[in-house]
Motif scaffolding. Structure first.
Motif, PDB file in Angstrom:
ATOM      1  N   GLU A 149       0.837  -1.198   0.000  1.00  0.00           N
ATOM      2  CA  GLU A 149       0.000   0.000   0.000  1.00  0.00           C
ATOM      3  C   GLU A 149       0.873   1.250   0.000  1.00  0.00           C
ATOM      4  OE1 GLU A 149      -2.665  -0.097   3.266  1.00  0.00           O
ATOM      5  OE2 GLU A 149      -3.887  -1.748   2.454  1.00  0.00           O
ATOM      6  N   TYR A 150       0.330   2.292  -0.714  1.00  0.00           N
ATOM      7  CA  TYR A 150       1.040   3.581  -0.694  1.00  0.00           C
ATOM      8  C   TYR A 150       0.037   4.683  -0.988  1.00  0.00           C
ATOM      9  CZ  TYR A 150       1.083   2.995  -5.809  1.00  0.00           C
ATOM     10  OH  TYR A 150       0.726   2.800  -7.123  1.00  0.00           O
ATOM     11  N   GLU A 174      -7.655  10.424  -2.695  1.00  0.00           N
ATOM     12  CA  GLU A 174      -7.511   9.992  -1.313  1.00  0.00           C
ATOM     13  C   GLU A 174      -7.719   8.495  -1.185  1.00  0.00           C
ATOM     14  OE1 GLU A 174      -9.152  11.329   3.122  1.00  0.00           O
ATOM     15  OE2 GLU A 174     -10.122  12.083   1.297  1.00  0.00           O
ATOM     16  N   ASN A 175      -6.864   7.877  -0.336  1.00  0.00           N
ATOM     17  CA  ASN A 175      -7.102   6.485   0.061  1.00  0.00           C
ATOM     18  C   ASN A 175      -6.724   6.360   1.534  1.00  0.00           C
ATOM     19  OD1 ASN A 175      -4.314   6.321   0.144  1.00  0.00           O
ATOM     20  ND2 ASN A 175      -4.122   4.972  -1.627  1.00  0.00           N
ATOM     21  N   SER A 176      -6.679   5.146   2.040  1.00  0.00           N
ATOM     22  CA  SER A 176      -6.426   4.951   3.468  1.00  0.00           C
ATOM     23  C   SER A 176      -5.008   5.348   3.869  1.00  0.00           C
ATOM     24  CB  SER A 176      -6.696   3.479   3.836  1.00  0.00           C
ATOM     25  OG  SER A 176      -5.864   2.617   3.078  1.00  0.00           O
ATOM     26  N   ARG A 177      -4.096   5.495   2.876  1.00  0.00           N
ATOM     27  CA  ARG A 177      -2.701   5.861   3.181  1.00  0.00           C
ATOM     28  C   ARG A 177      -2.458   7.359   3.166  1.00  0.00           C
ATOM     29  NH1 ARG A 177      -0.224   1.937   5.605  1.00  0.00           N
ATOM     30  NH2 ARG A 177       1.780   2.756   4.900  1.00  0.00           N
ATOM     31  N   ALA A 186      -4.755   9.488 -10.605  1.00  0.00           N
ATOM     32  CA  ALA A 186      -3.804   9.243  -9.515  1.00  0.00           C
ATOM     33  C   ALA A 186      -3.530   7.756  -9.374  1.00  0.00           C
ATOM     34  CB  ALA A 186      -4.362   9.801  -8.206  1.00  0.00           C
ATOM     35  N   LEU A 187      -2.262   7.452  -9.025  1.00  0.00           N
ATOM     36  CA  LEU A 187      -1.886   6.097  -8.675  1.00  0.00           C
ATOM     37  C   LEU A 187      -1.933   5.958  -7.167  1.00  0.00           C
ATOM     38  CD1 LEU A 187       1.206   5.567 -11.021  1.00  0.00           C
ATOM     39  CD2 LEU A 187      -1.135   4.772 -11.381  1.00  0.00           C
ATOM     40  N   GLY A 188      -2.082   4.750  -6.688  1.00  0.00           N
ATOM     41  CA  GLY A 188      -2.102   4.516  -5.251  1.00  0.00           C
ATOM     42  C   GLY A 188      -2.657   3.141  -4.955  1.00  0.00           C
ATOM     43  N   ASN A 189      -2.347   2.659  -3.738  1.00  0.00           N
ATOM     44  CA  ASN A 189      -2.863   1.371  -3.301  1.00  0.00           C
ATOM     45  C   ASN A 189      -3.232   1.497  -1.814  1.00  0.00           C
ATOM     46  OD1 ASN A 189      -3.614  -1.297  -3.308  1.00  0.00           O
ATOM     47  ND2 ASN A 189      -1.555  -2.061  -2.886  1.00  0.00           N
ATOM     48  N   PRO A 190      -4.499   1.352  -1.449  1.00  0.00           N
ATOM     49  CA  PRO A 190      -5.636   0.991  -2.310  1.00  0.00           C
ATOM     50  C   PRO A 190      -5.915   2.059  -3.372  1.00  0.00           C
ATOM     51  CG  PRO A 190      -6.188   0.758   0.022  1.00  0.00           C
ATOM     52  CD  PRO A 190      -4.900   1.501  -0.043  1.00  0.00           C
ATOM     53  N   VAL A 191      -6.745   1.667  -4.385  1.00  0.00           N
ATOM     54  CA  VAL A 191      -7.047   2.591  -5.479  1.00  0.00           C
ATOM     55  C   VAL A 191      -7.685   3.857  -4.907  1.00  0.00           C
ATOM     56  CG1 VAL A 191      -8.377   2.925  -7.572  1.00  0.00           C
ATOM     57  CG2 VAL A 191      -7.354   0.694  -7.092  1.00  0.00           C
TER      58      VAL A 191
END
Length: 960
Positions: A156-157, A232-235, A183-188
């Motif tokens: 995740e990032y 925005e995600n959880s990270r 935007a890129l990121g994990n979670p999406v």
């Protein structure tokens, strides 16, 4: 051995520059890490990194699953600066655990292990799942059954915005603007759009591709501002900002139009335009810039020219512009300078006016500049006074006209360029007067009246009458059922109103118009009729049999209300019904009453009808629906009876009490019965309002025994009365004795008759009739057909049988319990069939008043009954009934019909019945005797032997 001092200094200097020049063993700078390689990747290489330093330079080797990787044996492997490159990686050969080994003269070190895995996702299996059925309300699980797969996992990032819109986006008015953010990121990450100033984004905006694109159609000034994309995600979250700026090319709100002005007049033009930034204005005349000077004044979008002369004529343009565009509005200024000209605007040849009236004679010549006006009457100059004035536009006005004002009038117009005149005549007429005006009237619905409107007028003038009703003109074509114009020349304006209705009440105005005057006279019409519907019918109180009502009176339509009638309706009634009330007669001043005699526990609604001396009015709107209170039942079941059923049963039946007479909830029946002559009643309760039958079963009940029976009622309030007592018999037993003395005889080829006698001994029950079973000898008895008789009948006829056939018959008695034993079987043989050949060679002769028919004898076949004679069936063509003559000869004599056609058929008869019939023969009526021909059945010959005798030979088709 000693080194030269230069070499020592250089060696010391180099050792000071970097540690790399110090001799040491291998040290890892970068060790290999796990690699997940997608099988469907377009990249055809895998790199496992291994970076090592050491002095001397280390030698790098790689191991796969503990075995050295032989670079020389597999061309797909290569080592570049310590890293292992694998070309065209293969899942089968290359997946596993890799380790980097670095060696120099000081020794060897090994790296951490790194796995090379291959990520893949196969397709779902194509086999169709079987159907799963569940009951409503049950739970169930449908398993996904994912396809074979591996990898795909990553850490995740926080979101990283890769694609963002420009910091400033200039946008034209009315266009569609799109802002993109990815935007890129994990979670999406989720993408949210907002305005930086806190205002809501316009509702017309649309979002596409998971909010990645914001689209704003029809861009307007209010849409401008700063916009933010929030990923925005959880990270964590990331924000990109940009500004939408608004611009608009100029566009016209108000353009200039062509102007035609007289010389020495003033001109004013104004043009207006929108735009962003706000446009500036300039003016052109004939393509050249126009500036403020002398008589010309320019201020932004306005142009004012005073005291116009011929040099001012030309093409003018208003120019509006901003940095985004320029627009032009063009118009022509025409300057007119001509002498007065009446060629197109002559004075009216004749002007009519009434005595005492007012008249204006217009004078409008074409002239520029504006002329000076002079008027003459005849040859004399007209001077203004208290009755005669000349307006600025040249019109002549005369008030309080007299007969002496009649005559010829001339208007003279003069300016710098010339003089012109025009002449017209003024004719003065006597005024129109209403001699007999319409008068207000008071009438009753259904009457017919005439409203007069008689006038005197100048007969040289045409006169027009019109009528209006409550401010609207009467259309005599559309409303011809009630309105008609009547009267003579001076009273052609009289109005007849037929079959007056309430809607015809109001104000009537007769309007009279000629070419010189217009006047009117009015009258009010009061229409008396039955009262209007009462209002607000309310149920104030309700009991089990009464209802207290109140209402408000409706319009009395000019006749006092004398009486009210109350009507009621229930779900069980046919329409509205009048009800009894207290007081019994409700006068026109009473607005409350009590309805009596209602049924308990029934839903009622009420309405009120008013009446006066003229008639009965329309009913009110229904009241609310209310249910009366419950009470003890009072109505007993009707038609209590019974009987029948199975052995040892007493069947009791009755008609149910209608719902409107049950008086409450919980309605049911109490059935009471006892053997005839006994004292004690047996009771049973049926708690159903729909029950209409009760069966008592007991082995002690003898067949066909009398019982006294009565049925009572009850509801939640208690028990009601019982019905009158009646006698019902218990179930019968089927007959136990068979009919005797069976006998059968043949009537024809298709009919037999069977006889029997009633059983000698008595059965335990009534015999309701007899059942006759019959079957042909060649058929099975179980397939036999049956017919039943009713009552005491001891014979019957069986029809539709086959000829020359042996039949077996048996008889049983029956009643409600079933059939009894069968009688002995008897046999009967039907007679031979009747002749199948119809009579042939039919000939008829007509002479005097008789018709003589002749035909050939019919011969029966061996299997047919012998011919006993013939039946001649005849009727007139317009007669439905048929007459029959029987004869054992082959001829017959009939009376000749008068003015009617005969229709005749002939057929043989025998013991086996009637044989085949000839075709119909039509014998024409006597009035057609001289033009007779063959009938429609068959004829190939027509012989005219004499004027009074005709013979036609007809041969039936069956004999041809």
């Amino acid at each position: 051995m000693r080194l030269p001092w230069e070499l020592l200094v250089l060696q010391s200097f180099m050792l000071c520059l970097a540690d790399d020049y110090t001799l040491h063993g291998p040290i890892f700078i970068q060790e290999p890490s796990h690699v997940m390689f997608p099988l469907d990747s377009e990249e055809k290489k895998v790199k496992l990194s291994c970076e090592v330093k050491g002095n001397p330079k280390p030698h790098i080797r790689w191991k796969l699953n503990g075995t050295d990787v032989d670079i020389g044996m597999d061309f797909r492997y290569s080592v570049v600066e310590g890293s292992l490159l694998i070309n065209n990686p293969n899942k089968t050969q290359d997946a596993g655990t890799y380790q980097c080994r670095a060696t120099n003269s000081f020794g060897t070190i090994v790296s951490r292990e790194a796995k090379l895995q291959f990520a893949y996702l196969e397709n779902f299996k194509t086999r169709t799942r079987s159907t799963v059925s569940v009951r409503q309300g049950q739970g169930m699980v449908l398993l996904c059954g994912p396809p074979a797969h591996s990898g795909g996992v990553m850490g995740e990032y926080e979101p990283k915005i890769e694609v963002q819109f420009p910091e400033t986006v200039p946008t034209a008015k009315g266009t569609t603007v799109k802002l993109e953010c990815f935007a890129l990121g994990n979670p999406v990450p989720t993408i949210i759009w907002r305005r930086a100033d806190g205002k809501p984004i316009a509702r017309k905006a649309r979002r596409h591709k998971s909010n990645g694109i914001l689209e704003i159609p029809n861009f307007q000034q209010e849409d401008a501002g700063w916009y933010e994309c929030v990923a925005e995600n959880s990270r964590g979250k990331n924000i990109a900002r940009g500004q939408l700026t608004f611009f608009a090319q100029p566009n016209w709100i108000q353009k200039i139009n062509d102007i035609h002005v007289a010389i020495e007049e003033n001109v004013f033009w104004e043009c207006k335009a929108n735009g962003r930034p706000k446009p500036i204005y300039r003016w052109l005349k004939n393509g050249e810039p126009l500036l403020t000077r002398d008589r010309i004044h320019i201020e932004q979008g306005t142009l004012n020219i005073t005291i116009v002369n011929l040099s001012d004529a030309g093409m003018y343009q208003c120019v509006a512009e901003n940095k985004h565009g320029v627009i032009f509005s063009s118009a022509e200024l025409s300057v007119i300078a001509v002498g007065p000209d009446f060629s197109r605007t002559l004075l009216k040849r004749v002007t009519l006016v009434k005595v005492g009236g007012e008249v204006v004679i217009e004078c409008k010549p074409k002239a520029s500049p504006k002329p000076v006006y002079t008027w003459k009457k005849g040859r004399d100059i007209l001077r203004e006074n208290e009755r005669i004035t000349i307006s600025e536009d040249g019109s002549l006005r005369i008030i309080n006209v007299t007969k002496s004002d009649a005559g010829s009038y001339t208007c003279i117009a003069t300016n710098h360029f010339g003089t012109a005149s025009s002449t017209g005549n003024l004719v003065v007429k006597d005024p129109t007067r209403v001699m007999v005006p319409p008068s207000s009237m008071d009438v009753t619905v259904g009457e017919s009246i005439v409203l007069p409107c008689q006038v005197t007028h100048d007969h040289s003038l045409n006169i027009v009458f019109t009528w209006s009703f409550n401010g609207h003109l009467i259309d005599f074509d559309k409303d011809g059922d009630h309105f008609e114009r009547v009267g003579g020349q001076d009273s052609a304006g009289d109005l007849m109103i037929r079959n007056i209705q309430l809607k015809h009440a109001g104000k009537y105005v007769c309007m009279v118009q000629t070419s010189v005057d217009k006047l009117s006279a009015a009258a009010d019409l009061i229409v008396r009729g039955p009262p209007g519907p009462p209002e607000a019918v309310t149920i104030d109180e309700i009991t089990d049999t009464t209802a207290q009502l109140s209402w408000r009176p409706g319009p009395d339509n000019h006749s006092p209300i004398t009486m009210y009638v109350i009507q009621a309706r229930t779900p069980f009634s046919v329409g509205w019904q009048a009800v009894n009330t207290v007081p019994e007669l409700i006068d026109g001043k009473t607005f409350t009453a009590t309805v009596v005699g209602l049924n308990p526990w029934v839903e009622y609604e009420f309405r009120t009808v008013a009446a006066n001396m003229i008639g009965i009015g329309e009913p009110s709107q229904p009241s609310e629906k209310r249910r009366t209170e419950e009470a003890l039942p009072e109505v007993t079941p009707a038609n209590v009876s019974g009987g029948g059923g199975s052995k040892s049963e007493l069947v009791i039946t009755w008609e149910t009490v209608p719902e409107e007479l049950q008086n409450g909830r919980g309605f049911g029946y109490v059935v009471a019965f006892r053997p005839y002559g006994k004292m004690i009643w047996m009771l049973t309760v049926l708690a159903s309002a729909d029950a209409s039958r009760y069966v008592f079963r007991n082995e002690s009940v003898h067949p066909f025994s009398p019982f006294e029976v009565k049925v009572g009622v009850f509801n939640n309030k208690g028990e009601g009365p019982f019905s009158p007592t009646t006698v019902v018999y218990s179930a019968e037993e089927e007959p136990t004795k068979a009919p005797a003395n069976i006998f059968a005889r043949s009537l024809s080829a298709t009919d037999v008759e069977v006889f029997w006698a009633s059983p000698m001994e008595k059965n335990r029950g009534r015999i309701q009739g007899y059942e006759v079973k019959y079957w042909r000898h060649d058929d099975k008895e179980e397939n036999a057909r049956k017919i039943r008789t009713i009552g005491n009948q001891t014979s019957t006829k069986i029809t539709n049988l086959k000829g020359s056939a042996l039949y077996h018959l048996a008889v049983k008695a029956y009643n409600s319990a079933g059939t009894g034993p069968s009688s002995a079987t008897v046999n009967v043989t039907t007679r031979k069939p009747p002749p199948s050949q119809p009579p042939g060679n039919i000939i008829w002769n007509s002479s005097d008043s008789k018709i003589i028919l002749n035909w050939d004898q019919v011969k029966a076949l061996d299997n047919e009954s012998e011919v006993r004679g013939y039946k001649v069936l005849y009727r007139w063509s317009r007669q439905s009934s048929t007459s029959v003559i029987e004869t054992n000869k082959t001829s017959v004599e009939l009376s000749l019909p008068f003015d009617e056609d005969y229709i005749i058929e002939i057929k043989p008869f025998s013991d086996g019945g009637d044989g085949s019939s000839s075709e119909q023969i039509r014998i024409p009526k006597i009035s057609n005797a001289y033009a007779r021909g063959a009938g429609p059945s068959t004829s190939n010959a027509c012989t005219l032997s004499a004027i009074s005798t005709i013979m036609i030979s007809l041969t039936a088709r069956s004999s041809l």
